[in-house]
Design a protein around this motif. Structure first.
Motif, short mmCIF file in Angstrom:
data_model
loop_
_atom_site.label_atom_id
_atom_site.label_comp_id
_atom_site.label_asym_id
_atom_site.label_seq_id
_atom_site.Cartn_x
_atom_site.Cartn_y
_atom_site.Cartn_z
N SER A 187 0.79 -1.23 0.00
CA SER A 187 0.00 0.00 0.00
C SER A 187 0.83 1.28 0.00
CB SER A 187 -0.94 0.01 1.21
OG SER A 187 -0.19 -0.04 2.40
N HIS A 188 2.12 1.23 0.40
CA HIS A 188 2.92 2.45 0.39
C HIS A 188 3.48 2.76 -0.99
CE1 HIS A 188 5.62 -0.84 1.71
NE2 HIS A 188 6.51 -0.26 0.94
N ILE A 190 2.25 3.99 -4.61
CA ILE A 190 1.04 4.67 -5.07
C ILE A 190 1.28 5.30 -6.44
CG2 ILE A 190 1.61 6.82 -3.85
CD1 ILE A 190 -1.38 7.15 -3.28
N LYS A 228 -5.77 11.78 -4.74
CA LYS A 228 -5.43 10.49 -4.17
C LYS A 228 -4.16 10.57 -3.33
CE LYS A 228 -4.32 5.74 -5.56
NZ LYS A 228 -4.12 4.84 -6.72
N TYR A 232 -3.90 10.20 0.82
CA TYR A 232 -3.02 9.20 1.45
C TYR A 232 -2.17 9.86 2.52
CZ TYR A 232 0.19 5.27 1.93
OH TYR A 232 0.93 4.23 2.43
N ARG A 235 -4.24 10.87 5.49
CA ARG A 235 -4.65 9.70 6.27
C ARG A 235 -3.60 9.30 7.29
NH1 ARG A 235 -4.65 4.10 4.33
NH2 ARG A 235 -4.37 4.93 2.24
N TYR A 236 -2.32 9.56 6.97
CA TYR A 236 -1.26 9.23 7.90
C TYR A 236 -0.80 10.43 8.71
CZ TYR A 236 -1.07 4.55 6.10
OH TYR A 236 -1.39 3.26 5.78
#
Length: 239
Positions: A187-188, A190, A228, A232, A235-236
């Motif tokens: 997932s990291h 992108i 996007k 991301y 989100r972190y």
């Protein structure tokens, strides 16, 4: 429920965060530590879901401490220095709380960790631990094994892709597509442009819709991928 520990060498900061944690019903504070050695011992003896840690510690930098852990828990960084955001981002920190912060900020960060724990429980267990760490590709009439974590970015060139690897001067060129590789990678990784996939753990900075790596390579963030990428990062907790 999630159990957690705090690591901070400032007594007042430690006490304040401990009070916040007591007000969050799904968190259980196992220990408030002022030294990395104490926190390390506890993490080795007991499973801890979440670590709140300062960065500027007297005995060991908080980033170095996290990297020293064999099986690090989820991490929420607490610090007065916004310059540590990129380091936290590379470590996949759940959130980044800039001191002084309030209970609402702590709760928001904790809820992110709770969601992450829930997603991890729902995710299927891979058949092998190597599944997400190894990539085999055909290149120059041979099969090449690539350590996924060493990949910096991947560039599309018509029907082929160039895979740029840390420490290697030349990329690995293989017949493949970004779409197929994006589905295979963790997932990291992108998609940031119609021609690029990047490893967000390898970036140095993001500025003016361009991603910079340590080798000064600049990769554009496409207009269609901007939202996007920013989602991301948000989100972190890095923005």
């Amino acid at each position: 429920m999630m159990n957690c520990i705090i690591l901070d060498d400032e007594p007042l900061a430690l006490l304040k965060l401990a009070e916040y944690i007591k007000q969050i019903p799904f968190l259980t504070l196992e220990k408030a530590c002022m030294e990395t050695g104490e926190a390390h011992t506890l993490l080795e003896k007991k499973h801890i879901d979440l670590l709140f840690t300062d960065i500027d510690m007297p005995d060991m930098n908080g980033i170095e401490f996290i990297r020293s852990l064999t099986h690090p828990p989820m991490v929420i960084i607490t610090t007065v220095y916004p310059s540590f955001a990129i380091d936290g981002f590379k470590l996949n920190a759940i959130d980044y709380l800039l001191k002084p912060f309030e209970l609402e900020d702590c709760l928001r960060a904790a809820e992110k960790a709770q969601k992450m724990k829930s997603l991890n429980k729902q995710a299927p267990v891979p058949a092998s631990s190597d599944d997400t760490h190894t990539l085999f590709v055909k290149s120059d009439y041979k099969v090449v094994r690539i350590d996924v974590d060493s990949i910096k970015y991947i560039e599309s060139m018509s029907e082929y892709v160039r895979i740029y690897i840390e420490g290697k001067e030349k990329p690995v060129i293989t017949l493949n597509s970004l779409q197929k590789l994006e589905a295979r990678l963790p997932s990291h990784f992108i998609r940031v442009h119609r021609s690029y996939i990047v490893n967000l753990q390898k970036i140095t900075e993001i500025s003016r819709l361009r991603i910079r790596f340590d080798d000064k390579k600049l990769i554009p963030i496409g207009e269609n991928y901007k939202e996007k990428v920013m989602n991301y990062i948000t989100r972190y907790g890095m923005l």
